[in-house]
Scaffold this active site. Structure first.
Site, PDB file in Angstrom:
ATOM      1  N   GLY A 103       0.820  -1.198   0.000  1.00  0.00           N
ATOM      2  CA  GLY A 103       0.000   0.000   0.000  1.00  0.00           C
ATOM      3  C   GLY A 103       0.857   1.252   0.000  1.00  0.00           C
ATOM      4  N   GLY A 152       0.595  -5.061   1.179  1.00  0.00           N
ATOM      5  CA  GLY A 152      -0.640  -5.180   0.429  1.00  0.00           C
ATOM      6  C   GLY A 152      -0.475  -5.857  -0.913  1.00  0.00           C
ATOM      7  CD  GLU A 175       3.202  -5.200   6.651  1.00  0.00           C
ATOM      8  OE1 GLU A 175       2.638  -5.230   5.542  1.00  0.00           O
ATOM      9  OE2 GLU A 175       3.940  -6.120   7.075  1.00  0.00           O
ATOM     10  CG  ASP A 183      -2.402  -4.483   6.504  1.00  0.00           C
ATOM     11  OD1 ASP A 183      -1.269  -4.658   6.023  1.00  0.00           O
ATOM     12  OD2 ASP A 183      -3.125  -3.520   6.176  1.00  0.00           O
TER      13      ASP A 183
END
Length: 407
Positions: A103, A152, A175, A183
């Protein structure tokens, strides 16, 4: 309930070859960026009458995912799933360096600084929906992971049916190093890896190459990067939605590979001993105990990664992986969204924004974590990140009843 297989019922028409550099497949559409880059397409689409390829096209940003890209991919995937003639969906990245680096957290950071938290929430809501769509897709989905595949980027590929890694692939979920948590479904697919490999990868952000991805089960096939064009060409000839036919086609260009002698996968005994400990403190202690008296670079690097990460993120991430081991994909995504929203709110800690600032914006690589050490991270603070959302923050709602009746 299964949909009927494609084949003889398909129309006989095919697109004429265009001679363009997409291995003979006709461009179907291009979708353009917002925010002053309208002339640059973020997502390219090519294909035949019977299949489609979505191409992530932000090469200068390592194909980092923006909100508009995620929206477009979701709409395309839904349309292709419903199209009676399309049997196969493929995705890849442009630029030769990355499938997707994840992301666009730099943009999330800027939006948060401008007070646009709703837009931040919207991005995560949409990418988790896309992850769920890929993980429950009713037609064969092939991700060509020829380069960086992180965060992501892994979320929109690893839950899918087929993942082709190459000698250029680098996988990671880094992360915790930016004060966040793995995630976009990572707490699902990492927690289901052999032994306690998931805890190791999630907590340290350690990299895996393509061969390691295959051995670990994160990839379904491995091929050298030079053959990716051949794979695309072969997939473009298929007129089917039968996964076994797609698998056979991929097998034609796949190699049997083994992790090299320095691979972390050859240390699974040590990983299982240390990362099976109940707490992050105990994991770190176990690593330091085993490292004592040795001049072993793997232990040094692993301990260094843990000590450089956000203490709060480490504890949240460990709990997330442990819970994910007993949950399905949609349950993991709902829980991850809660954790993400609590991180965005900064009510307990601003580690996410501090980590992005330090690692990606200012690049001073000296984040000021809050709390600054593991001992000061309370159980109550960790549990808060798993608590239901309240007030204007609503839990993630996935179309479980509509989709999982077919899965």
């Amino acid at each position: 309930m299964l949909r009927p297989r494609l084949g003889k019922s398909l129309s006989n028409g095919v697109f004429m070859r265009s001679g363009m550099a997409f291995h003979g497949r006709r461009p179907v559409a291009t979708l353009t960026q917002a925010e002053g880059e309208a002339e640059i397409p973020e997502v390219l689409v090519v294909g035949t009458s019977f299949n489609r390829m979505a191409i992530l096209n932000r090469p200068t940003a390592l194909n980092a995912l923006s909100t508009s890209m995620v929206e477009k991919l979701h709409k395309l995937y839904q349309a292709w799933e419903d199209h009676p003639d399309i049997g196969l969906v493929v995705t890849k990245g442009t630029g030769g360096r990355a499938f997707s680096a994840g992301g666009d957290v730099r943009r999330i950071y800027r939006l948060a600084n401008e007070g646009k938290i709703e837009e931040c929430k919207d991005f995560f809501n949409k990418i988790y929906h896309l992850t769920y769509l890929v993980g429950t897709y009713l037609k064969p989905h092939v991700a060509l992971l020829d380069g960086l595949t992180m965060g992501g980027g892994a979320g929109i590929s690893v839950p899918g049916m087929f993942r082709v890694a190459t000698d250029k692939t680098v996988f990671a979920t880094p992360e915790t190093q930016i004060g966040f948590h793995p995630d976009a479904g990572a707490s699902y697919f990492l927690s289901h890896l052999p032994g306690h490999l998931g805890e190791y990868l999630a907590l340290t952000g350690a990299h895996l190459n393509g061969a390691e991805m295959l051995v670990a089960g994160l990839a379904t096939h491995f091929s050298v990067s030079a053959r990716i064009g051949w794979i695309e060409e072969r997939l473009g000839t298929l007129i089917t939605d039968d996964p076994s036919v797609v698998e056979t086609a991929l097998d034609e260009y796949s190699d049997i590979v083994y992790p090299d002698t320095e691979s972390a996968l050859r240390r699974m005994d040590a990983i299982d001993r240390c990362f099976s400990e109940e707490t992050v403190e105990e994991i770190l202690c176990a690593l330091e105990t085993e490292a004592a008296g040795q001049n072993d670079e793997w232990y040094t690097n692993t301990i260094g990664k843990l000590k450089g990460a956000s203490p709060l993120s480490l504890k949240v991430t460990l709990k997330s992986i442990r819970e994910g081991r007993f949950q399905n994909l949609n349950q993991c995504l709902v829980r991850e969204y809660r954790t993400t929203c609590h991180a965005l709110s900064s009510k307990i800690s601003g580690d996410f924004f501090e980590g992005v600032r330090s690692r990606l914006i200012d690049k001073d690589f000296s984040p000021k974590w809050d709390p600054p050490c593991l001992e000061q991270v309370s159980r109550e603070a960790v549990n808060h990140y798993f608590s239901p959302l309240v007030e204007d923050w609503q839990d993630l709602e996935l179309p479980v009843k509509q989709r999982e009746a077919y899965v």
